[in-house]
Design a protein around this motif. Structure first.
Motif, PDB file in Angstrom:
ATOM      1  N   GLY A   4      52.083  47.546  53.608  1.00  0.00           N
ATOM      2  CA  GLY A   4      50.929  46.360  53.540  1.00  0.00           C
ATOM      3  C   GLY A   4      51.345  45.403  54.515  1.00  0.00           C
ATOM      4  O   GLY A   4      50.348  44.755  55.127  1.00  0.00           O
ATOM      5  N   ILE A   5      52.527  45.063  54.414  1.00  0.00           N
ATOM      6  CA  ILE A   5      52.834  43.880  55.377  1.00  0.00           C
ATOM      7  C   ILE A   5      52.708  44.280  57.162  1.00  0.00           C
ATOM      8  O   ILE A   5      52.308  43.486  57.886  1.00  0.00           O
ATOM      9  N   ILE A   6      53.061  45.626  57.152  1.00  0.00           N
ATOM     10  CA  ILE A   6      52.810  46.091  58.451  1.00  0.00           C
ATOM     11  C   ILE A   6      51.525  46.044  58.969  1.00  0.00           C
ATOM     12  O   ILE A   6      51.182  45.504  60.093  1.00  0.00           O
ATOM     13  N   LEU A   7      50.380  46.479  58.038  1.00  0.00           N
ATOM     14  CA  LEU A   7      48.764  46.264  58.193  1.00  0.00           C
ATOM     15  C   LEU A   7      48.510  44.886  58.516  1.00  0.00           C
ATOM     16  O   LEU A   7      47.572  44.663  59.253  1.00  0.00           O
ATOM     17  N   LEU A   8      49.083  44.007  57.687  1.00  0.00           N
ATOM     18  CA  LEU A   8      48.749  42.730  57.550  1.00  0.00           C
ATOM     19  C   LEU A   8      48.983  42.194  59.090  1.00  0.00           C
ATOM     20  O   LEU A   8      48.308  41.504  59.764  1.00  0.00           O
ATOM     21  N   ALA A   9      50.298  42.645  59.628  1.00  0.00           N
ATOM     22  CA  ALA A   9      50.887  42.088  60.954  1.00  0.00           C
ATOM     23  C   ALA A   9      49.886  42.569  62.048  1.00  0.00           C
ATOM     24  O   ALA A   9      49.417  41.853  63.111  1.00  0.00           O
ATOM     25  N   GLU A  10      49.426  43.915  61.706  1.00  0.00           N
ATOM     26  CA  GLU A  10      48.548  44.668  62.733  1.00  0.00           C
ATOM     27  C   GLU A  10      47.181  43.722  62.793  1.00  0.00           C
ATOM     28  O   GLU A  10      46.627  43.550  63.739  1.00  0.00           O
ATOM     29  N   GLY A  11      46.850  43.260  61.527  1.00  0.00           N
ATOM     30  CA  GLY A  11      45.559  42.433  61.464  1.00  0.00           C
ATOM     31  C   GLY A  11      45.632  41.426  62.312  1.00  0.00           C
ATOM     32  O   GLY A  11      44.494  40.748  63.120  1.00  0.00           O
ATOM     33  N   PHE A  12      46.640  40.455  62.364  1.00  0.00           N
ATOM     34  CA  PHE A  12      46.920  39.001  62.916  1.00  0.00           C
ATOM     35  C   PHE A  12      47.107  39.688  64.548  1.00  0.00           C
ATOM     36  O   PHE A  12      46.767  38.735  65.136  1.00  0.00           O
ATOM     37  N   TYR A  13      47.498  40.636  64.757  1.00  0.00           N
ATOM     38  CA  TYR A  13      47.792  41.210  66.179  1.00  0.00           C
ATOM     39  C   TYR A  13      46.509  41.396  66.824  1.00  0.00           C
ATOM     40  O   TYR A  13      46.335  41.250  68.051  1.00  0.00           O
ATOM     41  N   THR A  14      45.489  41.793  66.153  1.00  0.00           N
ATOM     42  CA  THR A  14      44.222  41.937  66.644  1.00  0.00           C
ATOM     43  C   THR A  14      43.323  40.769  66.502  1.00  0.00           C
ATOM     44  O   THR A  14      41.965  41.041  66.993  1.00  0.00           O
TER      45      THR A  14
END
Length: 269
Positions: A84-94
């Motif tokens: 979940g943290i990784i997907l949230l970071a990916e959301g910030f990334y995009t």
């Protein structure tokens, strides 16, 4: 003050709210499923040992299976916390704010491959959690059968000569072997089981765990939509970046040709 306000607005604009909501929903669903499921399994084992299978060797395999499932629950909780943290970071990334800082990296093949990998992995996890959701509904169904039978016996409209003829046999569900003793509960004994705190707590915890699994499925579907949109965005950004590079190169070539033409014209004059 004005600069600080603009900075806050820029930071708020860079927050991936869709990913944030999906992450909160995913964490909540997994926490409910793992926490409630772990306690409910312990309560179920206590009920079986006390009322349906009093010989330890009869339910030794069931005890091992329940302990294994509890260890699996620990692993699921840890994995989805990190994922979940990784997907949230990916959301910030995009988001658009991060795009301004990392626009060159976002359009690389590496960025698109990472987003595509997350889409595939989230799809697999979503399908797996559909199975978990269906599996978590089985104990709810079994406990509901016992609970409805007890309610029917205690109902004033229930008219039967012998209450002891009403039984619940858990051996038919394959939970314990057929040679387990007593294997079933009838009449007043069944009613007493339904009044115990272990039964009441386990029944409601299974319901909450099933709801948590359903919330996790919804969260993964939400993540899948977000990741698919992000992957399409990265693909479009890559094509736009390539187009801008070609356009800039053509403009430079045109400027060079114009400059050379002026030099030749000046040399003739």
């Amino acid at each position: 003050k004005h600069g600080c306000f603009e900075c806050c607005i820029k930071c708020l604009g860079g927050v991936p709210y869709a990913s944030l909501v999906a992450t909160i929903l995913c964490f909540s669903g997994v926490a409910l499923f793992c926490g409630c499921g772990h306690v409910a399994l312990t309560g179920t084992l206590t009920i079986l040992e006390t009322h349906f299978s009093r010989v330890t060797t009869d339910h030794a395999m069931l005890t091992d299976v329940i302990q294994l499932m509890q260890y699996v629950i620990y692993g699921i909780a840890s994995f989805f916390f990190l994922y979940g943290i990784i997907l949230l970071a990916e959301g910030f990334y995009t988001t658009s704010a991060v795009k301004e800082l990392h626009s060159e990296f976002k359009t690389t093949i590496c960025g698109r491959c990472i987003s595509g990998m997350f889409v595939f992995l989230t799809y697999i996890l979503g399908v797996a959690w559909l199975g978990v959701f269906g599996f978590s509904a089985v104990p709810v169904f079994l406990f509901y059968n016992m609970w409805s039978t007890c309610n029917a016996m205690n109902s004033p409209t229930f008219n039967i000569t012998s209450i002891d003829s009403i039984c619940v046999d858990v051996r038919q569900y394959g939970i314990i072997p057929w040679n387990a003793t007593p294997g079933r509960a009838c009449g007043s004994a069944l009613g007493e089981i339904c009044k115990t705190s272990d039964f009441y707590l386990s029944y409601h915890l299974y319901i909450v765990a099933c709801a948590g699994a359903g919330a996790t499925v919804i969260a993964l579907i939400h993540f899948l939509m977000i990741l698919s949109a992000n992957w399409a965005y990265l693909k479009d950004a890559s094509q736009m970046h390539a187009y801008q590079d070609i356009k800039l190169k053509e403009e430079r070539e045109l400027q060079d040709i114009t400059a050379r033409s002026k030099e030749c014209l000046n040399s003739y004059t």
